[in-house]
Design an enzyme around this catalytic site. Structure first.
Site, short mmCIF file in Angstrom:
data_model
loop_
_atom_site.label_atom_id
_atom_site.label_comp_id
_atom_site.label_asym_id
_atom_site.label_seq_id
_atom_site.Cartn_x
_atom_site.Cartn_y
_atom_site.Cartn_z
N LYS A 39 2.96 22.60 81.76
CA LYS A 39 3.91 23.57 82.28
C LYS A 39 3.20 24.86 82.69
CE LYS A 39 7.14 21.99 78.75
NZ LYS A 39 7.79 22.41 77.48
N GLY A 40 1.97 25.00 82.22
CA GLY A 40 1.27 26.28 82.33
C GLY A 40 1.09 26.83 83.74
N GLU A 95 -4.07 24.55 88.32
CA GLU A 95 -4.13 24.58 86.85
C GLU A 95 -4.09 26.03 86.37
OE1 GLU A 95 -3.51 23.46 84.13
OE2 GLU A 95 -5.07 22.11 83.39
N ASP A 96 -3.61 26.20 85.15
CA ASP A 96 -3.55 27.55 84.59
C ASP A 96 -4.89 28.03 84.07
OD1 ASP A 96 -3.53 25.70 82.51
OD2 ASP A 96 -1.82 26.55 81.46
N ASP A 99 -10.55 25.34 79.83
CA ASP A 99 -11.17 25.73 78.57
C ASP A 99 -12.39 24.83 78.36
OD1 ASP A 99 -11.74 26.49 75.99
OD2 ASP A 99 -9.80 25.99 75.14
N LYS A 127 -12.52 29.83 81.02
CA LYS A 127 -13.19 30.48 79.88
C LYS A 127 -14.69 30.32 80.00
CE LYS A 127 -9.43 30.08 76.60
NZ LYS A 127 -8.96 29.60 75.30
N PHE A 148 -7.87 33.38 73.07
CA PHE A 148 -6.64 32.62 73.32
C PHE A 148 -5.66 33.53 74.04
CE2 PHE A 148 -2.72 30.33 72.80
CZ PHE A 148 -3.14 29.03 73.07
N VAL A 149 -5.30 33.14 75.26
CA VAL A 149 -4.44 33.98 76.07
C VAL A 149 -3.08 33.34 76.31
CG1 VAL A 149 -6.28 35.26 77.25
CG2 VAL A 149 -5.53 33.05 78.18
N ARG A 161 5.55 32.30 77.90
CA ARG A 161 5.28 31.85 79.26
C ARG A 161 5.80 32.81 80.32
NH1 ARG A 161 3.28 26.58 79.10
NH2 ARG A 161 4.16 25.20 77.53
P1 IMP Z 1 -9.17 21.98 78.17
O1 IMP Z 1 -8.88 20.53 78.28
O2 IMP Z 1 -9.87 22.32 76.89
O3 IMP Z 1 -9.90 22.54 79.38
O4 IMP Z 1 -7.78 22.71 78.01
C1 IMP Z 1 -6.98 22.94 79.08
C2 IMP Z 1 -5.53 23.15 78.69
O5 IMP Z 1 -5.39 23.71 77.38
C3 IMP Z 1 -4.93 24.16 79.63
O6 IMP Z 1 -4.35 23.53 80.74
C4 IMP Z 1 -3.92 24.87 78.77
O7 IMP Z 1 -2.68 24.20 78.82
C5 IMP Z 1 -4.47 24.79 77.37
N1 IMP Z 1 -5.21 26.03 77.01
C6 IMP Z 1 -6.54 26.20 76.93
N2 IMP Z 1 -6.86 27.45 76.57
C7 IMP Z 1 -5.68 28.10 76.44
C8 IMP Z 1 -5.34 29.47 76.11
O8 IMP Z 1 -6.17 30.35 75.87
N3 IMP Z 1 -3.99 29.75 76.07
C9 IMP Z 1 -3.03 28.82 76.33
N4 IMP Z 1 -3.30 27.55 76.65
C10 IMP Z 1 -4.62 27.19 76.70
MG MG Z 2 -2.12 23.32 80.96
#
Ligand code: IMP
Ligand code: MG
Length: 172
Positions: A39-40, A95-96, A99, A127, A148-149, A161
């Site tokens: 949903k981000g 994508e939002d 990470d 990040k 963490f944002v 959100r």
């Molecule tokens: P990744 O698979 O570790 O790259 O994580 C990606 C997903 O984790 C993003 O699409 C977000 O939904 C969630 N996410 C990662 N870091 C944050 C954060 O700092 N705040 C909120 N959601 C996060």
């Molecule tokens: Mg996401």
């Protein structure tokens, strides 16, 4: 729970206008479909879409890698798939935040098996950490530290959100 502003509403809007310009320039009149990752990405997709010509279509996918907490589980599960075929189409994944890169790496691989004409990714945030997978993200709004944002679509346990800016969550 306390939050502190990291990126303001006007900084976000300014950067989105710049991203949209580069994206449109790169596609050079070719159509593309924006695939928002729920949903981000909803607020980011909505604001980005307003910068694009009317022909640009959208679709959504929902995957989950986080299960309520603040650490990635490394497990990516598809909860909602696309409504349309992307065969032969230019796909722009919206994508939002990137990470570890696991979510996007998995998604890119999956969508590539459906024979789109091209796949690109735009992420509002990324990040500055060692990514767990080799990953291409063509457009990044802001590089941020390993914090963490929340806000502007991003949540902590489904909260925050709706905030218009990006805020750092201070977990006590
Ligand atoms: P990744 O698979 O570790 O790259 O994580 C990606 C997903 O984790 C993003 O699409 C977000 O939904 C969630 N996410 C990662 N870091 C944050 C954060 O700092 N705040 C909120 N959601 C996060
Ligand atoms: Mg996401």
């Amino acid at each position: 729970m306390q939050t502190a502003e990291l990126i303001s509403e006007s900084e976000i809007q300014q950067r989105i206008a710049e991203l949209a310009q580069s994206i449109l320039k790169d596609y050079a009149e070719e159509e593309f479909v924006c695939v928002g990752i729920l949903k981000g990405s909803i607020l980011f997709l909505a604001d980005l879409l307003r910068q694009f010509p009317g022909e640009i279509s959208i679709d959504f996918m929902q995957v989950s890698s986080y299960h309520g907490g603040t650490k990635s589980s490394g497990v990516v599960q598809i909860r909602k798939d696309l409504d349309q075929s992307i065969e032969g189409k230019n796909v722009l994944i919206v994508e939002d935040i990137v990470d570890t890169g696991l979510t996007l790496g998995h998604l890119r691989e999956l969508l590539a098996t459906r024979h789109p004409k091209s796949i690109k990714v735009v992420s509002l945030l990324s990040k500055r950490i060692a990514k767990k997978v080799a990953l291409e993200v063509e457009y990044v709004g802001f590089e941020i530290d390993d914090l963490f944002v929340v806000g502007y679509g991003l949540d902590y346990e489904e909260q925050f959100r709706g905030l218009r800016s990006i805020q750092v969550l201070q977990i006590q």
